[in-house]
Motif scaffolding. Structure first.
Motif, PDB file in Angstrom:
ATOM      1  N   LYS A 157      57.501  31.551  59.411  1.00  0.00           N
ATOM      2  CA  LYS A 157      57.429  30.786  58.163  1.00  0.00           C
ATOM      3  C   LYS A 157      58.370  31.377  57.115  1.00  0.00           C
ATOM      4  O   LYS A 157      58.998  30.649  56.350  1.00  0.00           O
ATOM      5  CB  LYS A 157      55.997  30.762  57.654  1.00  0.00           C
ATOM      6  CG  LYS A 157      55.033  30.035  58.588  1.00  0.00           C
ATOM      7  CD  LYS A 157      53.626  30.005  58.031  1.00  0.00           C
ATOM      8  CE  LYS A 157      52.691  29.264  58.970  1.00  0.00           C
ATOM      9  NZ  LYS A 157      51.293  29.211  58.450  1.00  0.00           N
ATOM     10  N   GLU A 158      58.460  32.705  57.112  1.00  0.00           N
ATOM     11  CA  GLU A 158      59.388  33.355  56.195  1.00  0.00           C
ATOM     12  C   GLU A 158      60.828  33.031  56.567  1.00  0.00           C
ATOM     13  O   GLU A 158      61.668  32.757  55.708  1.00  0.00           O
ATOM     14  CB  GLU A 158      59.173  34.864  56.210  1.00  0.00           C
ATOM     15  CG  GLU A 158      57.774  35.309  55.779  1.00  0.00           C
ATOM     16  CD  GLU A 158      57.590  36.808  55.929  1.00  0.00           C
ATOM     17  OE1 GLU A 158      58.583  37.498  56.265  1.00  0.00           O
ATOM     18  OE2 GLU A 158      56.465  37.297  55.721  1.00  0.00           O
TER      19      GLU A 158
ATOM     20  N   ARG B 161      72.658  27.776  61.950  1.00  0.00           N
ATOM     21  CA  ARG B 161      71.310  27.986  61.410  1.00  0.00           C
ATOM     22  C   ARG B 161      70.370  28.457  62.524  1.00  0.00           C
ATOM     23  O   ARG B 161      69.489  29.293  62.289  1.00  0.00           O
ATOM     24  CB  ARG B 161      70.779  26.705  60.769  1.00  0.00           C
ATOM     25  CG  ARG B 161      71.491  26.317  59.489  1.00  0.00           C
ATOM     26  CD  ARG B 161      70.655  25.378  58.630  1.00  0.00           C
ATOM     27  NE  ARG B 161      70.382  24.116  59.259  1.00  0.00           N
ATOM     28  CZ  ARG B 161      71.144  23.040  59.157  1.00  0.00           C
ATOM     29  NH1 ARG B 161      72.259  23.090  58.437  1.00  0.00           N
ATOM     30  NH2 ARG B 161      70.825  21.910  59.754  1.00  0.00           N
TER      31      ARG B 161
ATOM     32  N   GLU C 276      58.207  23.403  60.717  1.00  0.00           N
ATOM     33  CA  GLU C 276      58.960  23.712  59.504  1.00  0.00           C
ATOM     34  C   GLU C 276      60.223  24.515  59.828  1.00  0.00           C
ATOM     35  O   GLU C 276      61.244  24.381  59.142  1.00  0.00           O
ATOM     36  CB  GLU C 276      58.089  24.459  58.507  1.00  0.00           C
ATOM     37  CG  GLU C 276      57.519  25.775  59.007  1.00  0.00           C
ATOM     38  CD  GLU C 276      56.478  26.337  58.048  1.00  0.00           C
ATOM     39  OE1 GLU C 276      56.799  26.521  56.867  1.00  0.00           O
ATOM     40  OE2 GLU C 276      55.333  26.580  58.501  1.00  0.00           O
ATOM     41  N   LEU C 277      60.165  25.329  60.879  1.00  0.00           N
ATOM     42  CA  LEU C 277      61.349  26.086  61.289  1.00  0.00           C
ATOM     43  C   LEU C 277      62.349  25.153  61.971  1.00  0.00           C
ATOM     44  O   LEU C 277      63.565  25.250  61.738  1.00  0.00           O
ATOM     45  CB  LEU C 277      60.960  27.228  62.229  1.00  0.00           C
ATOM     46  CG  LEU C 277      62.103  28.119  62.730  1.00  0.00           C
ATOM     47  CD1 LEU C 277      62.895  28.690  61.555  1.00  0.00           C
ATOM     48  CD2 LEU C 277      61.571  29.240  63.608  1.00  0.00           C
TER      49      LEU C 277
ATOM     50  N   ALA D 235      64.079  23.221  59.343  1.00  0.00           N
ATOM     51  CA  ALA D 235      65.026  24.056  58.608  1.00  0.00           C
ATOM     52  C   ALA D 235      66.328  24.235  59.387  1.00  0.00           C
ATOM     53  O   ALA D 235      67.404  24.367  58.805  1.00  0.00           O
ATOM     54  CB  ALA D 235      64.404  25.410  58.301  1.00  0.00           C
TER      55      ALA D 235
ATOM     56  N   ALA E  65      61.985  30.408  58.075  1.00  0.00           N
ATOM     57  CA  ALA E  65      62.312  29.019  57.741  1.00  0.00           C
ATOM     58  C   ALA E  65      62.826  28.897  56.315  1.00  0.00           C
ATOM     59  O   ALA E  65      63.681  28.051  56.016  1.00  0.00           O
ATOM     60  CB  ALA E  65      61.080  28.128  57.935  1.00  0.00           C
ATOM     61  N   ARG E  66      62.325  29.754  55.444  1.00  0.00           N
ATOM     62  CA  ARG E  66      62.763  29.723  54.039  1.00  0.00           C
ATOM     63  C   ARG E  66      64.038  30.540  53.819  1.00  0.00           C
ATOM     64  O   ARG E  66      64.736  30.332  52.825  1.00  0.00           O
ATOM     65  CB  ARG E  66      61.643  30.249  53.136  1.00  0.00           C
ATOM     66  CG  ARG E  66      60.407  29.359  53.120  1.00  0.00           C
ATOM     67  CD  ARG E  66      59.440  29.807  52.041  1.00  0.00           C
ATOM     68  NE  ARG E  66      58.856  31.127  52.345  1.00  0.00           N
ATOM     69  CZ  ARG E  66      57.716  31.305  52.987  1.00  0.00           C
ATOM     70  NH1 ARG E  66      57.038  30.241  53.422  1.00  0.00           N
ATOM     71  NH2 ARG E  66      57.241  32.513  53.225  1.00  0.00           N
ATOM     72  N   GLU E  67      64.327  31.466  54.735  1.00  0.00           N
ATOM     73  CA  GLU E  67      65.473  32.361  54.557  1.00  0.00           C
ATOM     74  C   GLU E  67      66.770  31.822  55.155  1.00  0.00           C
ATOM     75  O   GLU E  67      67.852  32.308  54.820  1.00  0.00           O
ATOM     76  CB  GLU E  67      65.164  33.719  55.186  1.00  0.00           C
ATOM     77  CG  GLU E  67      64.030  34.470  54.484  1.00  0.00           C
ATOM     78  CD  GLU E  67      63.628  35.724  55.248  1.00  0.00           C
ATOM     79  OE1 GLU E  67      64.350  36.100  56.189  1.00  0.00           O
ATOM     80  OE2 GLU E  67      62.587  36.327  54.914  1.00  0.00           O
TER      81      GLU E  67
ATOM     82  N   ARG F 217      70.931  26.990  54.136  1.00  0.00           N
ATOM     83  CA  ARG F 217      71.006  25.556  54.440  1.00  0.00           C
ATOM     84  C   ARG F 217      72.433  25.026  54.455  1.00  0.00           C
ATOM     85  O   ARG F 217      72.660  23.891  54.876  1.00  0.00           O
ATOM     86  CB  ARG F 217      70.160  24.763  53.430  1.00  0.00           C
ATOM     87  CG  ARG F 217      68.687  25.154  53.426  1.00  0.00           C
ATOM     88  CD  ARG F 217      68.084  25.039  54.813  1.00  0.00           C
ATOM     89  NE  ARG F 217      66.738  25.546  54.887  1.00  0.00           N
ATOM     90  CZ  ARG F 217      65.642  24.802  54.756  1.00  0.00           C
ATOM     91  NH1 ARG F 217      65.763  23.514  54.527  1.00  0.00           N
ATOM     92  NH2 ARG F 217      64.452  25.351  54.862  1.00  0.00           N
TER      93      ARG F 217
END
Length: 309
Positions: free
Chosen positions: A229-230, A244, A198-199, A202, A232-234, A237
């Motif tokens: 995991k955090e 990134r 997931e990272l 991202a 990847a959301r931060e 984009r």
């Protein structure tokens, strides 16, 4: 021209490119049977007439060579719509009779998008031969990124190295397919499997960024798996892929300040921010705490220990 370059690349994967049919036969005898069959398959490719097949009947292989094959597909769709499909894809027929893509995934997806048949060469190839051909074709592209190559390596080892006995052969297939050093294959596999998918998704391919930055990210992920995991959301984009990746490294490097837990009547408070540890004590305890800390540090150094992480 592209096919000639690809054919030469696969021949060179095993050494000097043959200059005649007799040389080709001798070279094939000298190399391993698996690579020889893969090389022979590609050498024979131009002798096979291409055909038009329904793209929906062709399945994707288990080992992908792009993080997102559909990324930027619109340009290819427009090109094929306007000029037609110039280069055929390569498809193999599996043991169960199904058709599976070897290379040309984006062309296959573009033809699916257009609702038209895809021009393909269909060949008999084993899974190992197909992976070698896929890897060599990827190397001939101008834009393979490090992490996509690493994921390809990890995919080969995952699919072909399910046991200790087959793992060594899978690593051999991987370094022959990508034409890299065998030790680098192991490092690429560790990086690709050590960073959560997931990272990686991202961040994206991050074209132009080499192994060192991805390896740094891998080591940071090892230290704090939950935090990845955090992160990847931060990650913003709207940034280019390399930025990134830098953002992910920065976010994982920055350690959040530890909020000390203070109990009623607690006389010693310990906090941590990065590599700094703070100790707040009541005045009458300060001399004894200082002496205890110095003694503990001295003992740790005498034992040659760095202390717990």
């Amino acid at each position: 021209m592209a096919r000639k370059v690809f054919g030469d690349s696969l021949k060179n994967a095993m050494g000097k490119a043959p200059t005649s049919d007799e040389d080709a036969y001798l070279d094939l005898k000298r190399t391993s049977p698996t690579v020889a069959r893969a090389q022979a398959s590609v050498m024979e490719e131009d002798k096979h007439a291409t055909r038009l097949i329904d793209p929906s009947t062709v399945r994707m292989s288990a080992v992908m060579d792009r993080i997102d094959p559909s990324d930027g597909l619109e340009e290819l769709v427009s090109s094929i719509r306007e000029h037609g499909q110039k280069v055929p894809v390569l498809v193999r027929r599996t043991q169960d009779g199904a058709l599976e893509i070897v290379y040309g995934r984006r062309r296959l997806l573009a033809c699916r998008e257009l609702g038209q048949k895809v021009r393909a060469t269909v060949m008999e190839m084993t899974e190992e031969e197909a992976l070698i051909a896929q890897g060599v074709e990827n190397n001939a592209r101008q834009d393979p990124s490090f992490i996509e190559r690493a994921l390809f390596v990890a995919g080969i080892i995952r699919e072909l190295g399910k046991t200790d006995e087959t793992r060594k052969n899978a690593q051999t297939i991987a370094y022959r397919a990508l034409q890299v050093d065998e030790s680098l294959v192991s490092r690429m596999n560790r990086i690709a499997t050590g960073i959560p998918m997931e990272l990686i998704q991202a961040i994206g391919p991050a074209h132009g960024v080499g192994r060192r930055v991805w390896e740094k990210l891998f080591r940071l992920c090892e230290k704090d798996v939950a935090r990845t995991k955090e992160v990847a959301r931060e990650i913003p984009r709207n940034l280019p892929g390399p930025d990134r990746l830098d953002a992910a490294v920065t976010l994982l490097t920055a350690t959040k300040a530890t909020t000390p837990k203070v109990e009623p009547g607690e006389r010693v408070k310990i906090g941590r921010k990065g590599n700094r540890i703070t100790i707040d004590v009541e005045a009458d305890l300060a001399p004894r705490v200082e002496e205890a800390v110095r003694k503990l540090v001295s003992e740790l150094l005498d034992r040659g220990q760095d202390g717990p992480e």
